[in-house]
Scaffold this active site. Structure first.
Site, PDB file in Angstrom:
ATOM      1  N   GLU A   1    -118.107  77.957  42.889  1.00  0.00           N
ATOM      2  CA  GLU A   1    -118.960  76.825  42.530  1.00  0.00           C
ATOM      3  C   GLU A   1    -120.266  77.335  41.933  1.00  0.00           C
ATOM      4  O   GLU A   1    -120.814  78.317  42.406  1.00  0.00           O
ATOM      5  CB  GLU A   1    -119.224  76.063  43.839  1.00  0.00           C
ATOM      6  CG  GLU A   1    -119.467  74.617  43.670  1.00  0.00           C
ATOM      7  CD  GLU A   1    -118.636  73.989  42.598  1.00  0.00           C
ATOM      8  OE1 GLU A   1    -119.217  73.786  41.512  1.00  0.00           O
ATOM      9  OE2 GLU A   1    -117.438  73.724  42.796  1.00  0.00           O
TER      10      GLU A   1
ATOM     11  N   ARG B   1    -126.378  73.941  40.900  1.00  0.00           N
ATOM     12  CA  ARG B   1    -127.800  74.237  41.140  1.00  0.00           C
ATOM     13  C   ARG B   1    -128.377  73.184  42.060  1.00  0.00           C
ATOM     14  O   ARG B   1    -128.074  71.999  41.906  1.00  0.00           O
ATOM     15  CB  ARG B   1    -128.590  74.201  39.818  1.00  0.00           C
ATOM     16  CG  ARG B   1    -128.343  75.381  38.922  1.00  0.00           C
ATOM     17  CD  ARG B   1    -128.861  75.097  37.539  1.00  0.00           C
ATOM     18  NE  ARG B   1    -128.167  73.972  36.923  1.00  0.00           N
ATOM     19  CZ  ARG B   1    -128.447  73.489  35.721  1.00  0.00           C
ATOM     20  NH1 ARG B   1    -129.438  73.994  35.020  1.00  0.00           N
ATOM     21  NH2 ARG B   1    -127.764  72.482  35.228  1.00  0.00           N
TER      22      ARG B   1
ATOM     23  N   LEU C   1    -135.469  82.705  31.025  1.00  0.00           N
ATOM     24  CA  LEU C   1    -136.448  83.648  30.487  1.00  0.00           C
ATOM     25  C   LEU C   1    -137.858  83.187  30.827  1.00  0.00           C
ATOM     26  O   LEU C   1    -138.792  83.480  30.089  1.00  0.00           O
ATOM     27  CB  LEU C   1    -136.270  83.787  28.966  1.00  0.00           C
ATOM     28  CG  LEU C   1    -135.033  84.542  28.484  1.00  0.00           C
ATOM     29  CD1 LEU C   1    -135.041  84.670  26.968  1.00  0.00           C
ATOM     30  CD2 LEU C   1    -134.942  85.935  29.113  1.00  0.00           C
TER      31      LEU C   1
ATOM     32  N   CYS D   1    -129.225  81.416  46.810  1.00  0.00           N
ATOM     33  CA  CYS D   1    -128.123  82.102  46.122  1.00  0.00           C
ATOM     34  C   CYS D   1    -128.493  83.445  45.497  1.00  0.00           C
ATOM     35  O   CYS D   1    -127.885  84.465  45.826  1.00  0.00           O
ATOM     36  CB  CYS D   1    -127.544  81.197  45.042  1.00  0.00           C
ATOM     37  SG  CYS D   1    -126.582  79.867  45.745  1.00  0.00           S
TER      38      CYS D   1
END
Ligand code: UDX
Length: 427
Positions: free
Chosen positions: A148, A151, A247, A257
Site C-alpha cells: 500500500e 499518504r 524536492l 513510514c
C-alpha cells in the site's frame, strides 16, 4: 467479494472503508475491543479526510462490520492483513503481529482461501510465511503481496487514485481474484513475484526519502555558496527525468513510514551481506538536518539559554495529528537541552498525542507561543501557520525576532520588511 481485513489501524481502516464503499462485503477485525466498539458507532480513531462519512455509510448499508475476533465463515474469499510492523531499536522490523495473525488464520480457516499482505514487510518475509505457517494448514492458503502506498491526510483519495497497483504472487487464479478488488480503479497493474512486490514498497519509500535528503544537502550547500534553493529545486524538478515532487528542502522527513522503512531496508541489506551506503547517508542527512536547524538558531541568537523560543507545528506534516518521528520533537528536545524556554504550538496536536519534555508548554493558540518570544521555529507548514498575521506577531515578539522557517513556507521579503531576521533552509 467477501473479505476480512485484519487490523483497524491507518491502512486497514482505509482499505476496509474503501473496499466496502466499492461494494465488497467487509469485516474489519482488531483486537482492541474499545476501538471496535467506537468504530461500530461510526467513531474513527484517526483524522483522515472523508473516512468517517464512508465508514458511517458502509455501516448503514451493511457492507462493513467491525469485530474483535477473526471469524472465517465459508463464504469469505480472502483475508487482508494490515497490522503494524514497527521497527525495533536495532533496526529490525518487528513482525510479531504479522506472525500472530498467521498462527490464528491457520487455526480457524476451514476452506481454501487467499491471504493478502498489505502490511509493509521486508523482502523475503512472504516466502518465509508460506514455508513456516501456510504449509502447515489443512486447507490450501494462497499468499499474495499487495503493498500500500497511501499518504496520511489524503489516504482515501490515494486509494482511488493510485499510481499503480502492485500484486506479487505465484498463483494465477489468486492474482486474478485479488485484482477484482480493484475493478473500479483505473491504474496500471504491476504483477510480479512475492519478494519483488515486497521490494517495490521499500524501494519506493527509500527513493522518495533519498530525494528529500538529496535536496536538503543541496540546500545546505546553497547556503554556503550564496545560492537560493527555491529556484534551484524548481528548475531541477522541471527536468521530467527528475520530477518536481519531494524536492522541498527543510527539516527532513518524519512520520510512520519513511524513517521506519529506510531503517528497515538498511537492516535487510546488512543481514543479506550488502552495505547500502547511499541509504545510510540518507538516514544520517535526515537526522543532521534537525541538528543544523538548532545550530543555526544558536549562531544567530548567541545563546538560547533562558530565551523564549516558539516552535510552530508539531505534526510531522500538515493535516494530520501524527507526531511520530516528527522533526519538531527532536528540535524541541535539543532546544530544551540548550536551556531555551520552549512554547510549542500546533493547531490540532494535544499533549496526549506526543511525548514532550515536561518543561515545555504545548498550546493550540499560536499567540501563546509567539508572545515575547525571541525566536520562532516553523516545523510544519500548516495553513494556520501560513495565515498568521505576522505584523501582529512582530509587534509582540522580543528582539532579535528571529524566524527559522524550517519548511521554507513563509515569504522572506514580507518578514524582512516587518523587521524579522529571517532564516530559511538553503536560502
Ligand atoms: C509516505 C509515502 O508518501 C507513502 O507512499 C507511504 O505509503 C507512507 O509514507 P506519509 O508518511 O503519509 O507517506 O507522508 P509524505 O507526504 O510522503 O511525507 C513524508 C515526510 O517527508 C513528511 O515529513 C514531509 O514533510 C517530508 N517531505 C516530503 C519533505 O521534507 N520534502 C518533500 O519534498 C516531501
Amino acid at each position: 467479494m467477501k473479505v476480512i481485513v485484519v487490523g483497524a489501524g491507518y491502512v486497514g481502516l482505509v482499505a476496509a472503508a474503501c473496499l466496502s464503499q466499492s461494494g465488497h462485503q467487509v469485516v474489519c477485525v482488531d483486537k482492541n475491543i474499545k476501538k471496535i466498539e467506537a468504530l461500530n458507532n461510526g467513531i474513527i480513531p484517526i483524522y483522515e479526510e472523508n473516512l468517517e462519512s464512508i465508514v458511517r455509510e458502509s455501516l448503514g448499508n451493511n457492507n462493513l462490520q467491525f469485530s474483535s475476533k477473526i471469524f472465517v465463515s465459508s463464504d469469505i474469499d480472502m483475508i487482508i492483513i494490515a497490522v503494524g510492523t514497527p521497527t525495533l531499536p536495532d533496526g529490525r522490523v518487528d513482525l510479531s503481529q504479522v506472525y500472530n495473525v498467521f498462527r490464528e488464520i491457520v487455526n480457524v480457516v476451514d476452506h481454501p482461501i487467499i491471504v493478502v499482505m498489505k502490511s509493509t514487510v521486508p523482502p523475503g518475509v512472504g516466502e518465509k510465511v508460506k514455508k513456516v505457517f501456510l504449509n502447515k494448514s489443512k486447507v490450501p492458503i494462497s499468499y499474495i503481496s499487495n503493498p500500500e502506498f497511501l499518504r496520511e491526510g489524503q489516504a482515501v483519495w490515494d486509494w482511488y487514485n493510485p499510481d499503480r497497483i502492485v500484486i506479487g504472487g505465484d498463483d494465477r487464479e489468486s492474482i486474478k481474484k485479488v485484482l477484482k478488488l480493484y475493478s473500479d480503479i483505473d491504474a496500471p497493474r504491476c504483477i510480479m513475484d512475492i519478494t519483488s512486490a515486497e521490494m517495490v514498497k521499500y524501494a519506493s519509500n527509500a527513493f522518495l526519502a533519498t530525494k528529500i535528503s538529496f535536496i536538503n544537502e543541496i540546500a545546505n550547500l546553497c547556503e554556503l555558496v550564496g545560492a537560493d534553493i527555491l529556484p534551484v529545486a524548481k528548475a531541477v524538478g522541471l527536468d521530467k527525468r527528475i520530477g518536481g515532487q519531494f524536492l522541498k528542502a527543510g527539516l527532513g522527513y518524519g512520520g510512520s513510514c519513511f524513517p521506519k522503512d529506510t531503517r528497515g531496508l538498511d537492516f535487510v541489506s546488512t543481514i543479506n551481506g550488502h552495505t547500502f551506503n547511499l541509504l545510510k547517508s540518507v538516514i544520517e542527512v535526515n537526522f543532521k538536518q534537525r541538528i543544523y536547524a538548532v545550530r543555526k538558531l544558536i549562531n544567530h541568537l548567541g545563546t538560547i539559554n533562558g530565551k523564549k523560543v516558539g516552535v510552530l507545528g508539531i505534526a510531522f506534516k500538515p493535516n494530520t495529528d501524527d507526531t511520530r518521528e516528527s522533526p519538531a520533537i527532536d528540535i524541541i528536545k535539543m532546544l530544551v537541552d540548550e536551556g531555551a524556554d520552549v512554547v510549542a504550538y500546533d493547531p490540532v496536536v494535544g499533549s496526549e498525542q506526543c511525548p514532550l519534555p515536561e518543561e515545555i508548554t504545548l498550546t493550540n493558540n499560536y499567540e501563546v507561543a509567539t508572545k515575547h518570544a525571541h525566536a520562532l521555529v516553523i516545523c510544519t507548514e500548516w495553513p494556520e501557520i501560513l495565515n498568521i498575521d505576522w505584523e501582529e506577531v512582530a509587534g509582540h515578539m522580543r528582539d532579535p525576532k528571529v524566524i527559522l522557517d524550517g519548511r521554507n513556507c513563509l515569504s522572506k521579503s514580507l518578514l524582512v520588511e516587518l523587521g524579522f531576521k529571517y532564516l530559511g533552509i538553503g536560502r
